[in-house]
Write a protein that holds these residues in place. Structure first.
Motif, PDB file in Angstrom:
ATOM      1  N   HIS A   1      -4.948   4.544  -8.591  1.00 27.23           N
ATOM      2  CA  HIS A   1      -4.128   5.244  -8.356  1.00 27.23           C
ATOM      3  C   HIS A   1      -3.841   6.859  -9.778  1.00 27.23           C
ATOM      4  O   HIS A   1      -4.056   6.544 -10.431  1.00 27.23           O
ATOM      5  CB  HIS A   1      -2.930   5.160  -7.969  1.00 27.23           C
TER       6      HIS A   1
ATOM      7  N   GLU B   1      -8.194   7.806  -4.010  1.00 33.00           N
ATOM      8  CA  GLU B   1      -8.192   8.659  -2.352  1.00 33.00           C
ATOM      9  C   GLU B   1      -9.548   9.632  -3.720  1.00 33.00           C
ATOM     10  O   GLU B   1      -8.750  10.016  -4.590  1.00 33.00           O
ATOM     11  CB  GLU B   1      -6.739   8.939  -2.687  1.00 33.00           C
TER      12      GLU B   1
ATOM     13  N   THR C   1      -6.906  -0.939  -6.342  1.00 32.98           N
ATOM     14  CA  THR C   1      -7.052   0.055  -5.598  1.00 32.98           C
ATOM     15  C   THR C   1      -6.701   1.631  -7.342  1.00 32.98           C
ATOM     16  O   THR C   1      -5.737   0.516  -7.720  1.00 32.98           O
ATOM     17  CB  THR C   1      -5.412   0.192  -4.969  1.00 32.98           C
TER      18      THR C   1
ATOM     19  N   GLU D   1       0.846  -1.383  -0.210  1.00 30.23           N
ATOM     20  CA  GLU D   1       0.249   0.061  -0.255  1.00 30.23           C
ATOM     21  C   GLU D   1       0.844   1.191  -0.166  1.00 30.23           C
ATOM     22  O   GLU D   1       0.360   2.198  -0.765  1.00 30.23           O
ATOM     23  CB  GLU D   1      -0.662  -0.007   1.053  1.00 30.23           C
ATOM     24  N   GLU D   2       1.864   1.789   1.338  1.00 28.61           N
ATOM     25  CA  GLU D   2       2.300   3.217   2.000  1.00 28.61           C
ATOM     26  C   GLU D   2       3.610   2.765  -0.205  1.00 28.61           C
ATOM     27  O   GLU D   2       3.896   4.092  -1.015  1.00 28.61           O
ATOM     28  CB  GLU D   2       3.268   2.554   2.545  1.00 28.61           C
ATOM     29  N   GLN D   3       4.197   1.723  -1.139  1.00 28.65           N
ATOM     30  CA  GLN D   3       4.942   2.132  -1.392  1.00 28.65           C
ATOM     31  C   GLN D   3       4.394   1.722  -3.514  1.00 28.65           C
ATOM     32  O   GLN D   3       4.716   2.975  -3.847  1.00 28.65           O
ATOM     33  CB  GLN D   3       6.108   0.202  -1.982  1.00 28.65           C
ATOM     34  N   ASN D   4       3.039   1.780  -3.396  1.00 27.96           N
ATOM     35  CA  ASN D   4       2.211   2.078  -4.534  1.00 27.96           C
ATOM     36  C   ASN D   4       2.039   2.979  -4.359  1.00 27.96           C
ATOM     37  O   ASN D   4       1.961   4.162  -5.082  1.00 27.96           O
ATOM     38  CB  ASN D   4       0.933   0.983  -4.131  1.00 27.96           C
ATOM     39  N   LYS D   5       1.504   4.186  -3.313  1.00 30.70           N
ATOM     40  CA  LYS D   5       1.383   5.401  -3.214  1.00 30.70           C
ATOM     41  C   LYS D   5       2.457   6.273  -3.887  1.00 30.70           C
ATOM     42  O   LYS D   5       2.886   7.296  -4.014  1.00 30.70           O
ATOM     43  CB  LYS D   5       0.198   5.524  -1.995  1.00 30.70           C
ATOM     44  N   LYS D   6       3.834   6.132  -3.313  1.00 33.62           N
ATOM     45  CA  LYS D   6       5.125   6.807  -4.077  1.00 33.62           C
ATOM     46  C   LYS D   6       5.142   6.198  -5.462  1.00 33.62           C
ATOM     47  O   LYS D   6       5.310   7.311  -6.279  1.00 33.62           O
ATOM     48  CB  LYS D   6       6.217   5.907  -3.067  1.00 33.62           C
TER      49      LYS D   6
ATOM     50  N   THR E   1     -10.574   8.622   1.826  1.00 35.19           N
ATOM     51  CA  THR E   1     -10.326   8.005   0.987  1.00 35.19           C
ATOM     52  C   THR E   1     -11.350   7.120   0.510  1.00 35.19           C
ATOM     53  O   THR E   1     -13.009   7.033   1.809  1.00 35.19           O
ATOM     54  CB  THR E   1     -10.151   6.194   1.904  1.00 35.19           C
TER      55      THR E   1
ATOM     56  N   ASN F   1      -0.796   9.123  -5.386  1.00 35.72           N
ATOM     57  CA  ASN F   1      -1.959   9.788  -4.293  1.00 35.72           C
ATOM     58  C   ASN F   1      -3.283  10.352  -4.568  1.00 35.72           C
ATOM     59  O   ASN F   1      -3.775  11.364  -3.504  1.00 35.72           O
ATOM     60  CB  ASN F   1      -1.910   8.600  -3.262  1.00 35.72           C
TER      61      ASN F   1
ATOM     62  N   ARG G   1      -4.699  -5.465  -4.817  1.00 32.67           N
ATOM     63  CA  ARG G   1      -4.149  -5.545  -3.614  1.00 32.67           C
ATOM     64  C   ARG G   1      -3.669  -7.214  -3.584  1.00 32.67           C
ATOM     65  O   ARG G   1      -5.048  -6.977  -2.505  1.00 32.67           O
ATOM     66  CB  ARG G   1      -5.140  -4.328  -2.876  1.00 32.67           C
TER      67      ARG G   1
END
Length: 252
Positions: A180, A218, A178, A121-126, A223, A130, A168
């Motif tokens: 993005h 997002e 998700t 999840e967090e790496q996907n946002k980077k 969310t 997001n 995911r």
């Protein structure tokens, strides 16, 4: 493949609504040609000697006035405006059993992409961004024929935006994807809509069952999630404007 999506400004929609109410019959016919009346999957054969258009999970359309897909051998999602063919058009175009025959007035592909790799999840946002969007709840936002097609709304400037869909596998919710959006710093004052279709072949086979596909994104207010009915695509193959159609071309 021509990468396009539908953009309809709010003022344009309002003007179009009033115009429709005051048109003559002839004007109504011209007006209807400006808008798509179907969202399809264009399915050419291996040599692009013929193609079909998948309207939904059950219905195939056969274009009597077109032999080759305008998008080559690539399978893409597309907006189409079609009508019922005349008897003469049917005879010249070929009549086939169990297929709905149509006369294509125009057809435009939309941005069609595979799903992106999941890094957590967090790496996907980077990796994929997001930045906020709103998913538009209309007939263009649909899960069908092995694709998730989304109409989304955000702020546009003059730069290029990037969109991705990630399955995911690290989430507790089954069939969670998700969406993005990376505006890449292009956050203008103009609000507009765009279309993108994602191929869902990377999802686990539902083995003929219909399951809930959960979309997460997002939004401008946090969310959000939405659920779609999803069934793994059945194998099918191919064989024998105006201001209202203005487009956004700055997404990839």
């Amino acid at each position: 493949m021509r990468k396009i999506s539908l953009f309809l400004a709010g003022l344009g929609l309002m003007a179009a609504t009033f115009a429709l109410q005051s048109c003559s019959n002839d004007d109504d016919d011209n007006y209807s040609l400006a808008f798509p009346n179907a969202l399809v999957t264009v399915k050419p054969d291996a040599e692009n000697t013929s193609f079909r258009m998948q309207l939904d999970d059950e219905t195939e359309l056969w274009p009597v006035n077109m032999r080759q897909s305008p998008f080559g051998t690539k399978e893409v999602r597309a907006l189409v405006n079609y009508r019922t063919p005349t008897d003469a058009e049917l005879e010249s175009g070929g009549i086939y059993a169990d297929i709905k025959h149509v006369y294509v007035n125009w057809i435009d592909s939309i941005l069609t992409k595979p799903m992106a790799e999941n890094f957590g999840e967090e790496q996907n946002k980077k990796t994929y961004g997001n930045d906020p969007v709103e998913i538009v709840n209309d007939w263009l936002t649909v899960a069908e024929d092995g694709y998730l097609t989304l109409c989304f709304r955000t702020h546009w400037g003059v730069g290029r935006h990037r969109v991705s869909l990630v399955y995911r596998t690290d989430a507790d919710t089954p069939y969670l994807v998700t969406f993005h959006h990376d505006a890449e710093g292009d956050t203008g004052n103009r609000v507009g809509d765009a279309l993108v279709a994602f191929n869902l072949e990377g999802l686990p086979d539902t083995k003929g069952e219909t399951v809930d596909l959960t979309l997460q994104w997002e939004s401008f207010s946090g969310t959000k999630t939405a659920k779609f009915k999803y069934c793994t695509r059945k194998n099918t193959g191919a064989s024998p404007a105006t201001f209202a159609r203005a487009t956004e071309k700055n997404i990839e």
